[in-house]
Every structure is written in structure tokens, then in C-alpha cells.
Write a protein that holds these residues in place. Structure first.
Motif, mmCIF file in Angstrom:
data_model
loop_
_atom_site.group_PDB
_atom_site.id
_atom_site.type_symbol
_atom_site.label_atom_id
_atom_site.label_comp_id
_atom_site.label_asym_id
_atom_site.label_seq_id
_atom_site.Cartn_x
_atom_site.Cartn_y
_atom_site.Cartn_z
ATOM 1 N N PRO A 161 0.807 -1.119 -0.091
ATOM 2 C CA PRO A 161 -0.068 -0.048 -0.067
ATOM 3 C C PRO A 161 1.019 1.161 0.010
ATOM 4 C CG PRO A 161 -0.069 -1.242 2.079
ATOM 5 C CD PRO A 161 0.510 -2.129 1.189
ATOM 6 N N ASP A 162 2.054 1.346 0.096
ATOM 7 C CA ASP A 162 2.897 2.339 0.010
ATOM 8 C C ASP A 162 3.351 2.697 -1.292
ATOM 9 O OD1 ASP A 162 4.454 -0.013 -0.262
ATOM 10 O OD2 ASP A 162 6.418 1.091 0.228
ATOM 11 N N ILE A 163 2.795 1.956 -2.452
ATOM 12 C CA ILE A 163 3.271 2.350 -3.536
ATOM 13 C C ILE A 163 2.126 3.733 -4.031
ATOM 14 C CG2 ILE A 163 3.005 1.770 -6.174
ATOM 15 C CD1 ILE A 163 3.677 -1.156 -5.322
ATOM 16 N N ALA A 164 2.820 4.695 -4.348
ATOM 17 C CA ALA A 164 1.957 5.995 -4.626
ATOM 18 C C ALA A 164 1.947 6.172 -6.173
ATOM 19 C CB ALA A 164 2.456 7.141 -4.080
ATOM 20 N N PHE A 165 2.748 5.917 -6.989
ATOM 21 C CA PHE A 165 2.986 5.853 -8.380
ATOM 22 C C PHE A 165 3.792 5.114 -9.025
ATOM 23 C CE2 PHE A 165 4.725 8.170 -12.097
ATOM 24 C CZ PHE A 165 3.886 8.744 -12.732
ATOM 25 N N ARG A 166 3.705 4.614 -10.252
ATOM 26 C CA ARG A 166 4.509 3.835 -10.947
ATOM 27 C C ARG A 166 4.212 3.827 -12.309
ATOM 28 N NH1 ARG A 166 3.165 -1.188 -14.162
ATOM 29 N NH2 ARG A 166 4.972 -2.695 -14.384
ATOM 30 N N THR A 167 5.667 4.275 -12.820
ATOM 31 C CA THR A 167 5.738 4.607 -14.368
ATOM 32 C C THR A 167 6.910 3.328 -14.891
ATOM 33 O OG1 THR A 167 6.457 6.457 -15.817
ATOM 34 C CG2 THR A 167 7.907 5.819 -14.189
ATOM 35 N N TYR A 168 6.356 2.895 -16.334
ATOM 36 C CA TYR A 168 6.844 1.923 -16.809
ATOM 37 C C TYR A 168 6.913 2.056 -18.034
ATOM 38 C CZ TYR A 168 2.229 0.524 -17.931
ATOM 39 O OH TYR A 168 0.979 0.601 -18.539
ATOM 40 N N GLY A 169 7.472 1.184 -18.916
ATOM 41 C CA GLY A 169 7.753 1.229 -20.220
ATOM 42 C C GLY A 169 9.050 1.942 -20.641
ATOM 43 N N LEU A 170 9.951 2.141 -19.688
ATOM 44 C CA LEU A 170 11.138 2.980 -19.756
ATOM 45 C C LEU A 170 11.806 2.371 -20.959
ATOM 46 C CD1 LEU A 170 11.593 3.431 -15.899
ATOM 47 C CD2 LEU A 170 10.264 4.823 -17.574
ATOM 48 N N ASP A 171 11.996 1.112 -21.578
ATOM 49 C CA ASP A 171 12.611 0.781 -22.820
ATOM 50 C C ASP A 171 12.074 1.277 -23.912
ATOM 51 O OD1 ASP A 171 10.269 -0.635 -23.064
ATOM 52 O OD2 ASP A 171 11.291 -2.365 -22.896
ATOM 53 N N LEU A 172 10.888 2.084 -23.943
ATOM 54 C CA LEU A 172 10.385 2.941 -25.017
ATOM 55 C C LEU A 172 9.852 1.873 -26.128
ATOM 56 C CD1 LEU A 172 12.568 6.180 -25.340
ATOM 57 C CD2 LEU A 172 10.747 5.758 -23.703
ATOM 58 N N HIS A 174 6.833 -0.220 -25.755
ATOM 59 C CA HIS A 174 5.686 -0.515 -25.233
ATOM 60 C C HIS A 174 4.950 -1.509 -26.252
ATOM 61 C CE1 HIS A 174 1.715 -1.145 -23.264
ATOM 62 N NE2 HIS A 174 2.448 -0.653 -22.048
ATOM 63 N N LYS A 175 4.095 -2.406 -26.125
ATOM 64 C CA LYS A 175 3.444 -3.395 -27.004
ATOM 65 C C LYS A 175 2.270 -2.564 -27.753
ATOM 66 C CE LYS A 175 0.385 -5.607 -23.774
ATOM 67 N NZ LYS A 175 -0.182 -6.898 -23.230
ATOM 68 N N HIS A 176 1.988 -1.413 -27.052
ATOM 69 C CA HIS A 176 0.807 -0.555 -27.700
ATOM 70 C C HIS A 176 1.204 0.260 -28.807
ATOM 71 C CE1 HIS A 176 -2.123 -2.069 -25.102
ATOM 72 N NE2 HIS A 176 -1.912 -1.029 -24.015
ATOM 73 N N LEU A 177 2.608 0.439 -29.028
ATOM 74 C CA LEU A 177 3.123 1.287 -30.027
ATOM 75 C C LEU A 177 2.689 1.013 -31.439
ATOM 76 C CD1 LEU A 177 6.465 2.088 -28.561
ATOM 77 C CD2 LEU A 177 4.599 3.534 -28.438
ATOM 78 N N PRO A 178 2.785 -0.219 -31.830
ATOM 79 C CA PRO A 178 2.327 -0.399 -33.255
ATOM 80 C C PRO A 178 0.855 -0.327 -33.710
ATOM 81 C CG PRO A 178 3.513 -2.381 -32.560
ATOM 82 C CD PRO A 178 3.662 -1.381 -31.304
ATOM 83 N N GLU A 187 3.119 8.214 -39.463
ATOM 84 C CA GLU A 187 4.321 7.715 -40.163
ATOM 85 C C GLU A 187 5.400 7.425 -39.028
ATOM 86 O OE1 GLU A 187 5.655 10.653 -42.893
ATOM 87 O OE2 GLU A 187 3.439 11.066 -43.819
ATOM 88 N N HIS A 188 5.214 7.783 -37.849
ATOM 89 C CA HIS A 188 6.249 7.700 -36.909
ATOM 90 C C HIS A 188 5.412 7.066 -35.670
ATOM 91 C CE1 HIS A 188 8.589 10.203 -39.226
ATOM 92 N NE2 HIS A 188 7.863 11.399 -38.744
ATOM 93 N N PRO A 189 6.412 6.295 -34.804
ATOM 94 C CA PRO A 189 5.675 5.541 -33.501
ATOM 95 C C PRO A 189 5.401 6.814 -32.643
ATOM 96 C CG PRO A 189 7.586 4.372 -34.229
ATOM 97 C CD PRO A 189 7.603 5.728 -35.175
ATOM 98 N N VAL A 190 4.506 6.785 -31.686
ATOM 99 C CA VAL A 190 4.342 8.031 -30.712
ATOM 100 C C VAL A 190 5.477 7.541 -29.534
ATOM 101 C CG1 VAL A 190 1.989 7.867 -31.218
ATOM 102 C CG2 VAL A 190 2.830 6.426 -29.205
ATOM 103 N N LEU A 191 5.503 8.476 -28.749
ATOM 104 C CA LEU A 191 6.327 8.762 -27.701
ATOM 105 C C LEU A 191 5.287 8.332 -26.578
ATOM 106 C CD1 LEU A 191 8.977 8.663 -26.357
ATOM 107 C CD2 LEU A 191 8.926 11.319 -26.015
ATOM 108 N N PHE A 192 5.474 7.215 -25.811
ATOM 109 C CA PHE A 192 4.359 6.893 -25.014
ATOM 110 C C PHE A 192 4.972 6.809 -23.604
ATOM 111 C CE2 PHE A 192 1.741 2.985 -23.633
ATOM 112 C CZ PHE A 192 0.592 3.882 -22.880
#
Length: 308
Positions: A161-172, A174-178, A187-192
Motif C-alpha cells: 500500500p505504500d506504492i504511490a505512483f508507478r511509471t513503466y515502459g522505460l525501454d520505450l 511498449h506493445k501498444h506502439l504498433p 508515419e512515426h511511432p508515438v512517444l508513450f
């Protein structure tokens, strides 16, 4: 005549919500495997062949396996994983963008991802209309409730319960990009930049834009009006035109909701804009979208059983 439905992966968050929404609907007969059978390949194959429509709520590799198990049948498939969202032979299950008739006629439908649902709802119509350029380097900042990560992430947040925020996909990568690039016509992938907060459900997806740096210099009011016109007949999507707010919130006690709310905020002069989508990651971002597609495939009103 009832339609036989098999949910492969009914023990996960998306599968459980779909099953809950379908129970009690007389149009459908649910084919249910017990705990021992649902991991048995023979039992799954039989259910996949017996069903009129199968809904896959599985990890990507397991979803591909399920499609192979269904070979030789006439079963239609809705895949809630990301395995087939840019695959040949699959119809992308976003009726407001793709067209209801394509989904109604499709055998294989791939449910959109939760984050791409917000991004595509905002950007795809504006690119099509020529108001936003297809070659722009788009950025997506998004935050979701932890249920979007499935049972493992739910357990992690509940046990820490101490987790306040989690950011991820830091390898740039992410499977949602295509998915976002393909279905927005870019024409270009987004920066997500995705993140997770300690709320069970809910999602805000934002696309910040420096309109004044674009060759056509579109105005934020024009973007808002265009989205309003595009979704004017869409019962699930609401474009807020005149509501002045200073903040948008996600709530810990949010109830299930299958709608999608879009807003365009602009500065004085309109040359900077923040396009924002708010939705339930388990609603229009997952289970609600699957039910909407199921209704369309069965010739039913698309909002039947939705929570709007």
C-alpha cells in the motif's frame, strides 16, 4: 435462438467482468469450464469448437494458441489480448473508428488496448480530417488504475500500500506502439509514457500539442468541433464542448463505466492544446468494448448491457 459464448480466460480481470455482464442475458448461453478443465487443452478445444463466438481474455501467446485450437470450426472470435491488433485478417474492434458494418461481418475481431482507445479516439479522426499531420512526433502521457495490469499488478498494489505512483515502459518499446501508429495512420511511432496509480480502475490519456508549430496551425476550437461532429451519433463516446473545468480526477471508488469522454483544452489564442480522454480501463478499455463488439456481431443494439 441463443448464441453460445465461450470466454477463454474467464478467471482474469477482463474475463470476470465480461462473464458478469453476460450472465442473465437471455440472448446468450455461456459455455463454462471448471477450474480443472480451463487449463486442459482438449476441453478448451471442444469449447472453442462448440461456441458460436469465443472471447479470448488471455496473454498474447495463449491467445494465439487458442486461435490455433479453434481451427477447423466456424467459431467467431473476439480477442481481448494485443496478439492480433495489427495482424492481417483481423478487424480492429473500435466501431466508432473502423465502422460498425465491418465488425458486424467479421469473423476475427481484435479488441483495442485501453491506452490506445483513448489515444486513437482523440487523434485518428483529426488526422483523417487533415487537421493534425500524420508525420507529427506525437507524445502520449497516460495514467491508469492498477487493474489494467491484471491479477499480478492488482496483487502487487494490494500487498504494497505504500506504492504511490508507478511509471513503466522505460525501454520505450511498449506493445501498444504498433497499434497506435497503425490505426491513427501515423508515419512515426508515438512517444508513450504510461503510469499507474493506486486506484483500482479508471484512466486518463493525454496528447499535448504545440499547434502553433504545425504548418497548418490548427486552432484548439477547430479540433474540439471536429471531434464533436465525428462522434455526434456515437452513444458510447461523449465530446465535452462547453464544460469549463480546472482539473480532471480519478477516484478510488469509481464504479464500472463503459463510456469514453473526450476533451480539448486550449490556451488563449488556441495554439497550444491538451487532448484528454477519460475512460474506465476495464470498461471501454477492455470488457465494455468486448461487449459492444459482441452486440454488434450478433445484430443487437450496441449499448445492450453496457454501463453508460
Amino acid at each position: 435462438m441463443t448464441t453460445r459464448i465461450f470466454i477463454d480466460g474467464a478467471a482474469g480481470t477482463t474475463g470476470l467482468e465480461i462473464r458478469d455482464r453476460l450472465q442473465g442475458r437471455e440472448e446468450f448461453e455461456l459455455l463454462v469450464l471448471d477450474d480443472a478443465q480451463r487449463k486442459d487443452e482438449t476441453a478448451r478445444r471442444e469449447a472453442l469448437h462448440e461456441a458460436d463466438i469465443a472471447i479470448l481474455c488471455l496473454p498474447d501467446d495463449a491467445a494465439r494458441e487458442a486461435v490455433k485450437l479453434a481451427e477447423g470450426s466456424n467459431t467467431r472470435i473476439i480477442d481481448a489480448s494485443s496478439a492480433h491488433r495489427v495482424a492481417d485478417g483481423w478487424t480492429y474492434g473500435f466501431p466508432e473508428l473502423i465502422g460498425h458494418e465491418k465488425i458486424a461481418e467479421a469473423r476475427f475481431v481484435s479488441n483495442p488496448g485501453c491506452y490506445p482507445t483513448g489515444f486513437l479516439a482523440l487523434v485518428a479522426p483529426l488526422v483523417r480530417a487533415g487537421l493534425l499531420p500524420a508525420d507529427w512526433p506525437y507524445t502520449v502521457n497516460a495514467v491508469s488504475g492498477f487493474s489494467g495490469g491484471g491479477n499480478a499488478l492488482i496483487e502487487r498494489f494490494n500487498s504494497h500500500p505504500d506504492i504511490a505512483f508507478r511509471t513503466y515502459g522505460l525501454d520505450l518499446d511498449h506493445k501498444h506502439l504498433p497499434e497506435m501508429k497503425r490505426h491513427a495512420g501515423l508515419e512515426h511511432p508515438v512517444l508513450f509514457a504510461p503510469s499507474v496509480v493506486p486506484a483500482h480502475r479508471g484512466m486518463i490519456v493525454e496528447v499535448p500539442l504545440h499547434l502553433g508549430a504545425m504548418a497548418a496551425r490548427p486552432h484548439s476550437d477547430s479540433l474540439r468541433q471536429a471531434l464533436g461532429q465525428f462522434y455526434a451519433e456515437a452513444p458510447v463516446v461523449k465530446v465535452v464542448q462547453d464544460e469549463a473545468v480546472s482539473e480532471l480526477l480519478l477516484h478510488n471508488d469509481a464504479q464500472p463505466h463503459d463510456g469514453l469522454e473526450l476533451r480539448v483544452f486550449g490556451n488563449e489564442g488556441g495554439w497550444n492544446a491538451r487532448l484528454i480522454a477519460r475512460l474506465d480501463n476495464l470498461g471501454k478499455g477492455a470488457s465494455g468494448a468486448a461487449i459492444q463488439n459482441l452486440n454488434i456481431m450478433c445484430g443487437l443494439p450496441e449499448t445492450t448491457g453496457l454501463r453508460l
